[in-house]
Design an enzyme around this catalytic site. Structure first.
Site, mmCIF file in Angstrom:
data_model
loop_
_atom_site.group_PDB
_atom_site.id
_atom_site.type_symbol
_atom_site.label_atom_id
_atom_site.label_comp_id
_atom_site.label_asym_id
_atom_site.label_seq_id
_atom_site.Cartn_x
_atom_site.Cartn_y
_atom_site.Cartn_z
ATOM 1 N N ASP A 1 11.306 -0.396 1.980
ATOM 2 C CA ASP A 1 12.598 -0.198 1.320
ATOM 3 C C ASP A 1 13.496 0.610 2.242
ATOM 4 O O ASP A 1 13.095 0.944 3.363
ATOM 5 C CB ASP A 1 12.388 0.538 -0.017
ATOM 6 C CG ASP A 1 11.905 1.971 0.173
ATOM 7 O OD1 ASP A 1 11.683 2.395 1.323
ATOM 8 O OD2 ASP A 1 11.758 2.676 -0.841
ATOM 9 N N ASP B 1 16.560 2.806 -2.343
ATOM 10 C CA ASP B 1 16.482 3.994 -3.198
ATOM 11 C C ASP B 1 17.635 4.917 -2.857
ATOM 12 O O ASP B 1 17.808 5.286 -1.692
ATOM 13 C CB ASP B 1 15.168 4.757 -2.942
ATOM 14 C CG ASP B 1 14.064 4.336 -3.886
ATOM 15 O OD1 ASP B 1 14.336 3.522 -4.797
ATOM 16 O OD2 ASP B 1 12.935 4.832 -3.727
ATOM 17 N N ASP C 1 15.722 4.202 2.140
ATOM 18 C CA ASP C 1 15.925 5.399 1.320
ATOM 19 C C ASP C 1 17.145 6.190 1.785
ATOM 20 O O ASP C 1 17.311 6.430 2.984
ATOM 21 C CB ASP C 1 14.687 6.311 1.429
ATOM 22 C CG ASP C 1 13.394 5.577 1.127
ATOM 23 O OD1 ASP C 1 13.144 5.264 -0.041
ATOM 24 O OD2 ASP C 1 12.641 5.286 2.092
HETATM 25 P P1 UTP Z 1 8.675 5.647 0.677
HETATM 26 O O1 UTP Z 1 7.713 5.266 -0.388
HETATM 27 O O2 UTP Z 1 9.925 4.882 0.763
HETATM 28 O O3 UTP Z 1 7.865 5.626 2.047
HETATM 29 O O4 UTP Z 1 8.976 7.168 0.451
HETATM 30 P P2 UTP Z 1 8.365 5.442 3.536
HETATM 31 O O5 UTP Z 1 7.730 6.515 4.307
HETATM 32 O O6 UTP Z 1 9.851 5.334 3.601
HETATM 33 O O7 UTP Z 1 7.696 4.116 3.978
HETATM 34 P P3 UTP Z 1 8.145 2.600 3.667
HETATM 35 O O8 UTP Z 1 8.379 2.004 4.985
HETATM 36 O O9 UTP Z 1 9.362 2.616 2.817
HETATM 37 O O10 UTP Z 1 6.982 1.990 2.968
HETATM 38 C C1 UTP Z 1 9.722 7.956 1.349
HETATM 39 C C2 UTP Z 1 9.513 9.382 1.072
HETATM 40 O O11 UTP Z 1 10.052 9.738 -0.181
HETATM 41 C C3 UTP Z 1 9.150 10.485 -0.935
HETATM 42 C C4 UTP Z 1 7.781 10.158 -0.401
HETATM 43 O O12 UTP Z 1 6.965 11.283 -0.454
HETATM 44 C C5 UTP Z 1 8.047 9.751 1.015
HETATM 45 O O13 UTP Z 1 7.821 10.858 1.837
HETATM 46 N N1 UTP Z 1 9.222 10.119 -2.355
HETATM 47 C C6 UTP Z 1 9.113 8.826 -2.718
HETATM 48 C C7 UTP Z 1 9.365 11.089 -3.300
HETATM 49 O O14 UTP Z 1 9.463 12.276 -2.956
HETATM 50 N N2 UTP Z 1 9.398 10.752 -4.613
HETATM 51 C C8 UTP Z 1 9.284 9.482 -5.016
HETATM 52 O O15 UTP Z 1 9.308 9.217 -6.225
HETATM 53 C C9 UTP Z 1 9.150 8.495 -4.039
HETATM 54 MN MN MN Z 2 10.967 4.023 2.345
#
Ligand code: UTP
Ligand code: MN
Length: 493
Positions: free
Chosen positions: A329, A417, A331
């Protein structure tokens, strides 16, 4: 001239120990038979001894010069190690000269051992286990630098299969243990070759070590391969791959005999809105998002936010901030330097995006964080309470394909997100949303176990001093925690 018959009687052993015949007792030579052959070895031995050289018949710790022909330094190294294993010698390899035959022939020609020069020495490949000083690895992943590209994917991918499988059976302890092991290997500066190299490293439990050992010896691990092939694992992977579906739901479906997203449709399962979108856009959402696509989304989000609140600050977080080339995704973290100004921003952003036809799905959760209620009393958790929008973007794709039919609508679904944080929490939110997940987990564990502090994506609380520690940058948070600053690109634990 010694008659031929007598010569034979004077066996090589006796010649060796004939102190009068030996003119150079400091130079104890051993000739490696490997690749040279027995007859040439015995010829050289006889010739050398006749000239007063001390040439030993068997390998021992008294040897100072090892001579070989057509062997690499590594081959000789391995040969000597074997001798050591068999208990024949406890030679310190650094004190022995590993030499090419040229040193012996030159010495024989000049009648005395010639000084060892570089060209005589056999070259050895530096072996990490021998050349690299013992690696002292800190035990918390947040104390180490973990680059994105490392040298042990063949091991870490296997361990992560087992971690994922443990998550599917909701065995968190087991899953974290495998993830920690994998993370240690990611931080190593070289590829692991033998299990011995791992003996001083932290976090490697018995199970992980046995899996690693099997892969090093056989190329694969039976447990990993059977997990990968198992119907249970594949079904859980397929079903948790549906947006909106967690482990519990997937597990229930698997127990009911469902195996894939199509089965959900075929059996008319009751799905919530998120899951419906998850099934509908399954293929797109399971196609990795490229950095290029993430940049296009960044431009769109930036445009939306700036149109509504020009002074707002938008940060790309998650894997892309750590330097990943692909992600599941994209973020974003959004804030505004004036505390409170960010407050009604999210619904406006969502409206703006919807008006442009850019959203295929969105669900916004409200900010429910209250320092007085959620702070110190609560255990550190990764569930944060920011205002957050889980969305699926409709991304128009540039039609590069020149001979494609112009009409062919070309777009794809991408998970995005959006998180809004008050300015005072922005540093904590940035740190918390940059990941990796294991890095975050280790930060919180460090804070709790080593510092008596409680860290979340909102704040840092010092339980001993009974106060919150403010920070306006990630660097300051690392300082509060007594940790060396680790940049995002090295947080790929
Ligand atoms: P992600 O699940 O998007 O992982 O969460 P990522 O490292 O970007 O990897 P991919 O490539 O998308 O799979 C990003 C960060 O946001 C935090 C997670 O701990 C992670 O470090 N996070 C995610 C939260 O703090 N709360 C949430 O509900 C979801
Ligand atoms: Mn991510």
């Amino acid at each position: 001239m010694v008659p031929l018959k007598r010569r034979k009687v004077t066996t090589e052993q006796t010649a060796t120990h004939d102190s009068k015949a030996c003119k150079f007792p400091e130079t104890v030579i051993f000739i490696v038979e490997r690749k040279m052959g027995a007859s040439r070895k015995s010829f050289l031995t006889r010739l050398g001894r006749s000239k007063g050289f001390l040439i030993e018949e068997s390998f021992s710790s008294s040897i100072t010069h090892v001579v070989s022909e057509n062997n690499t330094g590594d081959e000789v190294h391995i040969w000597i190690k074997k001798q050591q294993k068999e208990g024949k010698a406890s030679t310190n390899l650094n004190s022995v000269n590993l030499l090419d035959i040229s040193w012996l022939t030159e010495s024989l020609a000049s009648g005395n051992p010639v000084p060892v020069q570089d060209r005589h020495k056999l070259k050895t490949d530096p072996k990490p286990s021998e050349v690299t000083p013992v690696i002292r690895m800190k035990s918390y992943a947040c104390q180490r630098r973990t680059p994105l590209k490392h040298h042990n994917s063949f091991l870490t991918e296997a361990l992560e299969i087992l971690a994922e499988n443990a998550e599917f059976s909701e065995n968190e302890g087991r899953s974290v243990a495998f993830r920690r092991s994998a993370s240690v290997l990611k931080a190593l500066p070289h590829a692991v070759r033998t299990i011995d190299e791992l003996k001083d490293l932290p976090c490697l439990g018995e199970h992980s070590l046995s899996v690693i050992k099997e892969i090093l010896e056989d190329g694969t691990s039976r447990e990993v391969e059977s997990t990968r092939q198992s119907e249970q694992f594949q079904a859980m992977k397929a079903l948790t791959g549906v947006f909106g579906v967690g482990v519990k739901t997937a597990d229930r479906w698997v127990r009911e005999g469902l195996r894939s997203p199509l089965d959900l449709v075929d059996t008319g399962q009751k799905l919530n809105h998120a899951q419906q979108a998850g099934v509908q856009y399954y293929k797109d959402l399971n196609t990795p998002v490229t950095r290029k696509e993430a940049m296009v989304i960044s431009v769109i989000v930036e445009k939306a936010v700036k149109a509504l609140l020009p002074e707002a600050i938008i940060t790309l977080t998650g894997g892309f901030r750590r330097g990943k080339e692909v992600g599941h995704d994209v973020d974003f973290l959004i804030t505004h330097p004036e505390e409170g100004a960010e407050e009604k921003l999210m619904p406006k952003i969502v409206n703006w995006l919807e008006d442009q036809g850019l959203l295929l799905y969105q669900k916004t959760t409200r900010n429910s964080y209250l320092e007085s209620k959620d702070g110190p009393a609560r255990p550190p958790s990764n569930m944060d309470r920011f205002e957050r929008c889980f969305s699926i973007f409709k991304l128009e794709q540039s039609k590069i394909d020149s001979n494609a039919h112009a009409e062919a609508s070309s777009w794809r679904a991408i998970r995005v997100d959006l998180v809004v944080s008050p300015y005072s929490q922005f540093a904590f939110a940035t740190l918390g949303w940059t990941g990796s997940k294991l890095f975050e987990r280790e930060l919180r564990r460090w804070a709790g176990q080593e510092k008596g502090m409680s860290l979340s994506s909102h704040a840092l609380y010092d339980s001993k001093k009974k106060c919150y520690l403010q920070a306006s940058s990630e660097e300051e948070i690392f300082t509060h925690l007594g940790l060396e600053y680790i940049p995002p690109s090295e947080r790929n634990a």
